[in-house]
Write an enzyme that holds these catalytic residues in place. Structure first.
Site, mmCIF file in Angstrom:
data_model
loop_
_atom_site.group_PDB
_atom_site.id
_atom_site.type_symbol
_atom_site.label_atom_id
_atom_site.label_comp_id
_atom_site.label_asym_id
_atom_site.label_seq_id
_atom_site.Cartn_x
_atom_site.Cartn_y
_atom_site.Cartn_z
ATOM 1 N N ASP A 1 85.019 38.040 54.981
ATOM 2 C CA ASP A 1 84.985 36.703 55.567
ATOM 3 C C ASP A 1 86.278 35.948 55.311
ATOM 4 O O ASP A 1 87.048 36.303 54.435
ATOM 5 C CB ASP A 1 83.885 35.877 54.872
ATOM 6 N N LYS B 1 86.565 33.241 60.916
ATOM 7 C CA LYS B 1 87.055 32.456 62.053
ATOM 8 C C LYS B 1 88.442 32.917 62.487
ATOM 9 O O LYS B 1 89.306 33.156 61.668
ATOM 10 C CB LYS B 1 87.135 30.977 61.654
ATOM 11 N N MET C 1 80.123 22.473 52.858
ATOM 12 C CA MET C 1 80.398 22.290 54.300
ATOM 13 C C MET C 1 80.171 20.847 54.736
ATOM 14 O O MET C 1 79.739 20.590 55.851
ATOM 15 C CB MET C 1 79.490 23.221 55.138
HETATM 16 N N1 SAH Z 1 78.654 31.576 49.771
HETATM 17 C C1 SAH Z 1 79.601 30.522 49.446
HETATM 18 C C2 SAH Z 1 79.422 29.290 50.313
HETATM 19 C C3 SAH Z 1 79.677 29.528 51.790
HETATM 20 S S1 SAH Z 1 79.568 28.055 52.734
HETATM 21 C C4 SAH Z 1 79.458 30.174 47.959
HETATM 22 O O1 SAH Z 1 78.497 30.586 47.311
HETATM 23 O O2 SAH Z 1 80.331 29.480 47.435
HETATM 24 C C5 SAH Z 1 81.254 27.529 52.771
HETATM 25 C C6 SAH Z 1 81.433 26.278 51.947
HETATM 26 O O3 SAH Z 1 81.558 26.604 50.579
HETATM 27 C C7 SAH Z 1 82.675 25.484 52.269
HETATM 28 O O4 SAH Z 1 82.512 24.660 53.405
HETATM 29 C C8 SAH Z 1 82.826 24.666 51.006
HETATM 30 O O5 SAH Z 1 81.914 23.594 50.992
HETATM 31 C C9 SAH Z 1 82.382 25.657 49.934
HETATM 32 N N2 SAH Z 1 83.533 26.350 49.337
HETATM 33 C C10 SAH Z 1 83.753 27.677 49.331
HETATM 34 N N3 SAH Z 1 84.889 27.961 48.656
HETATM 35 C C11 SAH Z 1 85.385 26.791 48.209
HETATM 36 C C12 SAH Z 1 86.547 26.413 47.446
HETATM 37 N N4 SAH Z 1 87.408 27.321 46.988
HETATM 38 N N5 SAH Z 1 86.736 25.098 47.190
HETATM 39 C C13 SAH Z 1 85.880 24.165 47.625
HETATM 40 N N6 SAH Z 1 84.778 24.460 48.346
HETATM 41 C C14 SAH Z 1 84.528 25.746 48.642
#
Ligand code: SAH
Length: 271
Positions: free
Chosen positions: A37, A59, A184
Site C-alpha cells: 500500500d 493511490k 483519516m
Molecule cells: N492500518 C493503518 C491505518 C490505515 S488508515 C494503521 O493501523 O495505522 C490511514 C490513516 O492512518 C491515515 O489517514 C492517518 O490518519 C493514519 N496514519 C497512518 N500512518 C500515519 C502516520 N505516519 N502519521 C500520521 N497518521 C498516520
C-alpha cells in the site's frame, strides 16, 4: 493442482521502517510476491528478495486506487500459483486496513493465510509526539475512530433511527471516552470538533494533529477543540497522513515530547 502458497497479511508499522515486527520482517524475507500500500514505507521492500515480484496497489497520481475486489483476486491468484505472498499494509492490518475482507476472500478459496499484527498509527504516532494514549491521571479509556464519520451516514440521509445511532456515537466519544484517535480525519476536522463540542466535550479539551508520525518529517500542531482550526491555519502545513488526537493526555507532550526535540540527524544515523 499444486498446493496453494500462503498469504501473510502483514502490518508494516506507522512509518519508521524499524517499527515492523520481527515476524513481519521474516515474512518479507521469504516473500515471492509483495503487494503493498501507499502507507507501507517503501524502504521495507528492500527486505524482500531481489527477485520477488513487487506490486503497488495504493493511490496513483491520477487518484485511482486498485479496487478491493481486484486486490482480493490478485492475492488469491498469486497464492494459487503456489507462491508465498506478503500483503503489506501501513500500521496494523486490522485497523482500517480491510484485512477482514481480504482474509474472508482467502478463506472462501481455501487459501492458507496468517495475520501479522503491526504497530498502529493511532498509538505510535502520538507516542512519537510525546503523548501516551492512556495515563493513570488523564486518560483511562481510548477509542480508535474513522474521521469519515459524516460520509454516507445519517447526516446525509433522513433516517431517524440512523441519526440516533450516530448521535449516540458522538455522545459516547464526547463524554464516555477519555482519549480519541481519529484516523483519516484531517479534511473532516471542522465537523469532528463541532460534533464533539455539540455533544458535551469541553471546548478547552486539548487536541493534537500529528502528520507523518514516526518519520523525520513528523509535524505536530496542538490546540483545543475551540481553536485547533485557527492553529492549523496559522501553523506549519499539515498534510495527510495525520492523526487527530483528542483528550487531556495531549498535555503530557509539554513534558515528554522526546522525538521532535531529538536532533533528527543523530536519530537518522542510528537507523
Ligand atoms: N492500518 C493503518 C491505518 C490505515 S488508515 C494503521 O493501523 O495505522 C490511514 C490513516 O492512518 C491515515 O489517514 C492517518 O490518519 C493514519 N496514519 C497512518 N500512518 C500515519 C502516520 N505516519 N502519521 C500520521 N497518521 C498516520
Amino acid at each position: 493442482m499444486s498446493r496453494p502458497g500462503r498469504v501473510y497479511l502483514v502490518g508494516a508499522g506507522p512509518g519508521d521502517p524499524k517499527l515492523i515486527t520481527v515476524k513481519g520482517l521474516e515474512c518479507l524475507q521469504q516473500a515471492e510476491v509483495v503487494i503493498y500500500d501507499r502507507l507501507a514505507n517503501p524502504a521495507l521492500l528492500e527486505h524482500a528478495p531481489a527477485e520477488a515480484e513487487r506490486i503497488y496497489c495504493g493511490k496513483l497520481p491520477d487518484n485511482h486506487t486498485m479496487r478491493q475486489e481486484t486486490i482480493n483476486a490478485l492475492l488469491a491468484e498469486k497464492a494459487l500459483e503456489g507462491k508465498t505472498v506478503v500483503r503489506l499494509k501501513g500500521g496494523d492490518p486490522c485497523v482500517f486496513g480491510r484485512v477482514g475482507e481480504e482474509a474472508e476472500h482467502l478463506a472462501q478459496h481455501g487459501i492458507p493465510f496468517e495475520i501479522v499484527p503491526g504497530v498502529t498509527a493511532g498509538i505510535a504516532v502520538p507516542a512519537y509526539a510525546g503523548i501516551p494514549v492512556t495515563h493513570r491521571e488523564y486518560g483511562s479509556s481510548f477509542a480508535v475512530v474513522t474521521g469519515h464519520l459524516r460520509e454516507g451516514r445519517a447526516e446525509t440521509t433522513n433516517m431517524d433511527v440512523a441519526e440516533d445511532t450516530v448521535s449516540d456515537k458522538w455522545q459516547a466519544l464526547a463524554k464516555g471516552i477519555d482519549t480519541v484517535a481519529f484516523y483519516m480525519g484531517v479534511g473532516n476536522l471542522p465537523f469532528i470538533r463541532k460534533q464533539l463540542i455539540a455533544h458535551g466535550r469541553a471546548p478547552e479539551t486539548p487536541v493534537a494533529v500529528i502528520a507523518w508520525g514516526t518519520m523525520p518529517e513528523q509535524t505536530t500542531v496542538t490546540g483545543t477543540l475551540a481553536d485547533i482550526e485557527e492553529r492549523l491555519a496559522a501553523g506549519p502545513h499539515i498534510s495527510n497522513p495525520a492523526i487527530i488526537l483528542v483528550g487531556d493526555v495531549v498535555n503530557m507532550r509539554e513534558k515528554i515530547n522526546w522525538f521532535e526535540r531529538m536532533e533528527r540527524g543523530s536519530w537518522a544515523s542510528t537507523r
